[in-house]
Design an enzyme around this catalytic site. Structure first.
Site, PDB file in Angstrom:
ATOM      1  N   PRO A 200       0.812  -1.550   0.004  1.00 21.65           N
ATOM      2  CA  PRO A 200      -0.316   0.534  -0.069  1.00 21.65           C
ATOM      3  C   PRO A 200       0.993   1.059  -0.268  1.00 21.65           C
ATOM      4  O   PRO A 200       2.228   0.999   0.201  1.00 21.65           O
ATOM      5  CB  PRO A 200      -0.755  -0.003   1.127  1.00 21.65           C
ATOM      6  CG  PRO A 200      -0.130  -1.198   1.956  1.00 21.65           C
ATOM      7  CD  PRO A 200       1.156  -1.688   0.902  1.00 21.65           C
ATOM      8  N   THR A 203       3.803   3.040   2.516  1.00 18.64           N
ATOM      9  CA  THR A 203       4.954   2.203   3.596  1.00 18.64           C
ATOM     10  C   THR A 203       6.291   1.973   2.952  1.00 18.64           C
ATOM     11  O   THR A 203       7.186   1.151   3.895  1.00 18.64           O
ATOM     12  CB  THR A 203       4.085   0.062   2.891  1.00 18.64           C
ATOM     13  OG1 THR A 203       3.945   0.395   1.461  1.00 18.64           O
ATOM     14  CG2 THR A 203       2.855   0.500   3.772  1.00 18.64           C
ATOM     15  N   GLY A 204       7.063   3.118   2.751  1.00 22.15           N
ATOM     16  CA  GLY A 204       8.345   3.292   2.379  1.00 22.15           C
ATOM     17  C   GLY A 204       9.122   2.748   1.460  1.00 22.15           C
ATOM     18  O   GLY A 204      10.052   2.284   1.166  1.00 22.15           O
ATOM     19  N   HIS A 421     -14.525  -9.637  16.437  1.00 23.39           N
ATOM     20  CA  HIS A 421     -14.909 -10.392  15.497  1.00 23.39           C
ATOM     21  C   HIS A 421     -14.076 -11.278  15.289  1.00 23.39           C
ATOM     22  O   HIS A 421     -14.015 -12.851  15.020  1.00 23.39           O
ATOM     23  CB  HIS A 421     -15.393  -9.501  14.354  1.00 23.39           C
ATOM     24  CG  HIS A 421     -15.537 -10.067  12.814  1.00 23.39           C
ATOM     25  ND1 HIS A 421     -16.415 -10.010  13.038  1.00 23.39           N
ATOM     26  CD2 HIS A 421     -14.976 -11.213  12.069  1.00 23.39           C
ATOM     27  CE1 HIS A 421     -17.592 -10.683  11.500  1.00 23.39           C
ATOM     28  NE2 HIS A 421     -16.089 -11.365  10.885  1.00 23.39           N
ATOM     29  N   GLU A 422     -12.242 -11.148  14.398  1.00 23.05           N
ATOM     30  CA  GLU A 422     -11.769 -12.507  14.239  1.00 23.05           C
ATOM     31  C   GLU A 422     -11.657 -13.945  15.015  1.00 23.05           C
ATOM     32  O   GLU A 422     -11.203 -14.639  14.771  1.00 23.05           O
ATOM     33  CB  GLU A 422     -10.221 -12.071  13.976  1.00 23.05           C
ATOM     34  CG  GLU A 422     -10.390 -10.621  12.645  1.00 23.05           C
ATOM     35  CD  GLU A 422     -10.926 -11.400  11.379  1.00 23.05           C
ATOM     36  OE1 GLU A 422     -10.977 -12.478  10.977  1.00 23.05           O
ATOM     37  OE2 GLU A 422     -11.937 -10.410  10.933  1.00 23.05           O
ATOM     38  N   HIS A 425     -14.108 -15.579  15.182  1.00 27.00           N
ATOM     39  CA  HIS A 425     -14.004 -17.209  13.833  1.00 27.00           C
ATOM     40  C   HIS A 425     -12.455 -17.482  14.303  1.00 27.00           C
ATOM     41  O   HIS A 425     -13.036 -18.948  14.362  1.00 27.00           O
ATOM     42  CB  HIS A 425     -13.610 -16.440  12.550  1.00 27.00           C
ATOM     43  CG  HIS A 425     -14.330 -14.848  11.875  1.00 27.00           C
ATOM     44  ND1 HIS A 425     -14.998 -15.634  11.440  1.00 27.00           N
ATOM     45  CD2 HIS A 425     -13.997 -13.913  11.898  1.00 27.00           C
ATOM     46  CE1 HIS A 425     -16.144 -14.583  10.394  1.00 27.00           C
ATOM     47  NE2 HIS A 425     -15.322 -13.838  10.712  1.00 27.00           N
ATOM     48  N   ASP A 498     -18.932 -12.393   5.285  1.00 20.66           N
ATOM     49  CA  ASP A 498     -19.109 -13.728   6.206  1.00 20.66           C
ATOM     50  C   ASP A 498     -20.909 -13.948   5.920  1.00 20.66           C
ATOM     51  O   ASP A 498     -20.490 -15.533   5.603  1.00 20.66           O
ATOM     52  CB  ASP A 498     -19.079 -13.611   7.423  1.00 20.66           C
ATOM     53  CG  ASP A 498     -17.553 -13.089   7.906  1.00 20.66           C
ATOM     54  OD1 ASP A 498     -16.995 -13.623   7.170  1.00 20.66           O
ATOM     55  OD2 ASP A 498     -17.542 -12.695   8.937  1.00 20.66           O
TER      56      ASP A 498
HETATM   57  P1  ADP Z   1       5.865   4.391  -0.889  1.00 19.67           P
HETATM   58  O1  ADP Z   1       6.705   4.789  -1.611  1.00 19.67           O
HETATM   59  O2  ADP Z   1       5.755   3.086  -0.026  1.00 19.67           O
HETATM   60  O3  ADP Z   1       4.612   5.253  -1.179  1.00 19.67           O
HETATM   61  P2  ADP Z   1       7.758   6.033   0.627  1.00 19.67           P
HETATM   62  O4  ADP Z   1       8.724   5.419   0.479  1.00 19.67           O
HETATM   63  O5  ADP Z   1       7.095   7.225  -0.412  1.00 19.67           O
HETATM   64  O6  ADP Z   1       6.307   5.027   0.535  1.00 19.67           O
HETATM   65  O7  ADP Z   1       7.186   7.011   1.820  1.00 19.67           O
HETATM   66  C1  ADP Z   1       6.917   8.122   2.317  1.00 19.67           C
HETATM   67  C2  ADP Z   1       7.749   8.727   3.983  1.00 19.67           C
HETATM   68  O8  ADP Z   1       7.343   8.038   5.017  1.00 19.67           O
HETATM   69  C3  ADP Z   1       8.471   7.972   3.311  1.00 19.67           C
HETATM   70  O9  ADP Z   1       9.835   9.299   2.942  1.00 19.67           O
HETATM   71  C4  ADP Z   1       9.565   8.212   5.165  1.00 19.67           C
HETATM   72  O10 ADP Z   1       9.998   9.481   5.864  1.00 19.67           O
HETATM   73  C5  ADP Z   1       8.320   7.725   5.903  1.00 19.67           C
HETATM   74  N1  ADP Z   1       8.399   6.368   5.983  1.00 19.67           N
HETATM   75  C6  ADP Z   1       7.594   5.548   5.359  1.00 19.67           C
HETATM   76  N2  ADP Z   1       8.365   3.861   5.432  1.00 19.67           N
HETATM   77  C7  ADP Z   1       9.374   4.028   5.988  1.00 19.67           C
HETATM   78  C8  ADP Z   1       9.487   3.391   6.663  1.00 19.67           C
HETATM   79  N3  ADP Z   1       9.815   2.005   6.985  1.00 19.67           N
HETATM   80  N4  ADP Z   1      10.644   3.409   8.122  1.00 19.67           N
HETATM   81  C9  ADP Z   1      11.029   5.042   7.992  1.00 19.67           C
HETATM   82  N5  ADP Z   1      10.500   5.406   7.262  1.00 19.67           N
HETATM   83  C10 ADP Z   1       9.098   5.613   6.491  1.00 19.67           C
HETATM   84 ZN    ZN Z   2     -15.568 -11.768   9.581  1.00 16.54          ZN
END
Ligand code: ADP
Ligand code: ZN
Length: 599
Positions: A200, A203-204, A421-422, A425, A498
């Site tokens: 998503p 997430t970095g 809920h989980e 299950h 469900d």
């Molecule tokens: P994506 O490319 O998955 O959309 P990004 O790498 O652009 O996400 O993340 C945006 C910002 O969020 C990064 O510049 C960082 O500051 C922060 N960030 C996101 N994930 C992490 C992580 N796992 N650890 C530290 N900082 C994170």
């Molecule tokens: Zn359920």
């Protein structure tokens, strides 16, 4: 930009010459007075017009005014066909002339060329306005990749990325390779050309790719998939070509393509037979990927949150064949990310990042970075020495409500409901004989529709399912809803999926498997799943009376499954509580954790 300037100056000069030329001709004799047509007619009547020259719809000549002969001009209404008659009547000498070539050229210029030039300019402006950076038509096909040098790049390392340990582990091999490609080549090892980071937004993924470049100390070029998609056919393809050529010069390096789905969508999937430009771009990307070998030290990384829409050709061996999941972080991961972003900021001593991590279910890395930043701003505005717990808590709400949030967040109250809920299950599954063992329970939001899940994995592949197994499965499906009823005394919409599944199974038991009191009969005739898929094509071949009986049977089956689930949960209410609380704390539980609590 230079060429635009030259053309601009040229046009300006041209215009100036024309204007000068235009004003010089009539400025030698005394400028004629402009008189209205009615006055001209009056003067003619009075015999005060001494000479008339007709040029198209304009007349000029000499009039006698206050005893002086002065030149005049006048515009004729186009419909006055009696002019000649009038002139003859008052015996005014007149002649007609062809419009002079200069004035006709000037007319032509104003009427045709100038608007043309204006339109061209407008077109130019509109075309290039929304391009970033210094652009001219001659860099149109260049890639817009941002290339970071090693020095800039070295700042981002794995220490800056937290909560994605598995992904980091998998990427270590790539780093090793980039550091010393020869070592791998000697052994004949095949290194993946393309690594696809799936997860998503926020997430970095970008951060991870940068960190790989930083760790390996190589160049990093970053480009977004949407940069390739332009309105002109062929531009995207030429940008791809350029990107690869540039990168090979910078080898060893990493090319990072963000939003791969923008270019990499399944070919021919668009409405109306697909998108020519995107298809060409994608083809070029495939060609380039096949054309280089990792020996050159170029590794392609890409990010996507929709791997399901990618063209299968992109995922074939030799292309993006390594997939690394970068999921939303769990509590421990969130604590790690908070620590990373707290570094270099003054955080009050009474702030426990562990507690903060528990208060932020569903937050991804960018949300957490945002959270700390908001709190820092807030503390500064309040003239505090350090970032306090109050500011951090306030910022949680801001981030949840804020526009920058990209991912799905859930409140603590919702998290409790999802956990129970989980757990419901899982508990029913655990105490129902013959049910598949629980592999994992998670209350981390994932995707758009699911807030949590309980994963059961069968021990062996099954082709035949018994009636008691099906009934067990239905109880498990209803277990989530039952737990909500028993614990909170109320139900939520979360069980919709469900219930749908349970109803579907019950209907099949009655109409297809002959597992109800109506006996071993099938109702309705399926047309298979060849064209329409699933139940669309079911033909009704039974009476209304049978339909009522079928519906009654379905309700009976469902309510007995519901009762069974309810009984199990009531009997093990304490265990359900322990399991749910543990789930709230850890967010993910594996088989062993579940067994320890329920046994
Ligand atoms: P994506 O490319 O998955 O959309 P990004 O790498 O652009 O996400 O993340 C945006 C910002 O969020 C990064 O510049 C960082 O500051 C922060 N960030 C996101 N994930 C992490 C992580 N796992 N650890 C530290 N900082 C994170
Ligand atoms: Zn359920």
């Amino acid at each position: 930009m230079k060429i635009t300037k030259v053309i601009g100056w040229f046009l300006l000069g041209f215009l100036l010459v024309l204007i000068l030329y235009n004003t010089k001709i009539p400025s030698i004799p005394t400028p004629p007075v402009i008189i209205p047509y009615s006055e001209f007619l009056d003067l003619a009547e009075q015999g005060k017009v001494s000479e008339v020259i007709i040029i198209e719809d304009n007349i000029s000549g000499k009039i006698i005014k206050a005893g002086k002969v002065i030149p005049f001009t006048c515009q004729i209404p186009r419909f006055d066909h009696d002019l000649i008659k009038t002139l003859r009547e008052y015996r005014v000498p007149f002649r007609a002339e062809r419009p002079s070539s200069i004035s006709s050229f000037i007319n032509f210029f104003w009427a045709t060329i100038l608007p043309g030039i204006f339109l061209l300019f407008l077109f130019w402006f509109l075309l290039f306005r929304n391009m970033r950076g210094p652009e001219s038509p001659f860099t149109f096909g260049r890639s817009r990749a941002r290339i970071f040098s090693r020095e800039e790049q070295a700042k981002v390392t794995f220490n800056d990325v937290a909560g994605v340990d598995e992904a980091k582990e998998e990427l270590k091999e790539i780093i090793e390779f980039l550091k010393d490609p020869k070592k791998f080549q000697r052994l004949g090892a095949r290194i993946p050309k393309g690594v696809l980071l799936v997860g998503p937004p926020g997430t970095g993924k970008t951060l991870l790719a940068k960190a790989v470049a930083g760790e390996a100390n190589v160049h990093f070029s970053s480009v977004s998939g949407s940069d390739f998609v332009e309105m002109f056919v062929g531009v995207g393809a030429s940008r791809v070509r350029d990107l690869f050529n540039q990168s090979k010069k910078n080898a060893p390096c990493i090319i990072f393509i963000d939003e791969l789905d923008a270019v990499g969508r399944h070919r021919g999937a668009g409405i109306g037979g697909g998108h020519d430009e995107r298809e060409q771009t994608l083809n070029q990307l495939l060609v380039e990927m096949d054309g280089f070998n990792t020996g050159e030290g170029v590794i392609l990384m890409a990010a996507s949150n929709r791997p399901d829409v990618l063209d299968p050709a992109l995922l074939r061996p030799g292309r993006f064949d390594r997939h690394i999941v970068v999921d939303a972080p769990d509590v421990v991961g969130r604590e790690g990310i908070l620590k990373v972003h707290a570094k270099g900021k003054i955080i009050s001593k009474n702030v426990d990042l562990k507690v903060l991590a528990r208060r932020t279910p569903g937050f991804v890395g960018s949300d957490l970075a945002n959270l700390i930043n908001e709190a820092a701003l807030l503390s500064a505005r309040r003239k505090k020495r350090s970032i306090g717990i109050k500011e951090l808590e306030e910022s949680i709400d801001r981030v949840i409500a804020g526009p920058e949030r990209k991912s799905r967040l859930i409140s603590e109250k919702e998290k409790r409901i999802v956990a129970y809920h989980e757990a419901g299950h899982a508990l029913v599954a655990f105490f129902t004989p013959g049910s598949d063992p629980i592999h994992k329970i998670s209350i981390m939001p994932r995707g758009i529709s699911s807030l949590g899940y309980t994963l059961q994995l069968p021990i062996e592949d099954k082709y035949l399912v018994t009636k008691s197994e099906i009934l067990g499965k239905m109880s498990v499906l209803l277990g989530g809803r039952c737990a909500e009823e028993i614990i909170f005394g109320d139900v939520t919409t979360g069980a919709q999926n469900d219930l749908e599944k349970a109803t579907d199974i019950a209907r099949k038991m009655v109409t297809e498997y002959g597992m109800s009191e109506l006996g071993p009969i099938t109702f309705g005739r399926g047309h298979g799943e060849i064209f329409l898929g699933r139940d669309f094509a079911r033909e009704k071949n039974y009476s209304e009376e049978s339909a009522i009986k079928i519906d009654n049977q379905i309700s009976a089956i469902i309510s007995s499954a519901h009762e069974r689930a309810k009984g199990l949960i009531l009997k093990n209410k304490e265990k359900l509580k322990t399991l749910s609380e543990s789930l709230i704390e850890k967010e993910v539980l594996e088989t062993e954790d579940v067994e320890k609590i329920l046994k």
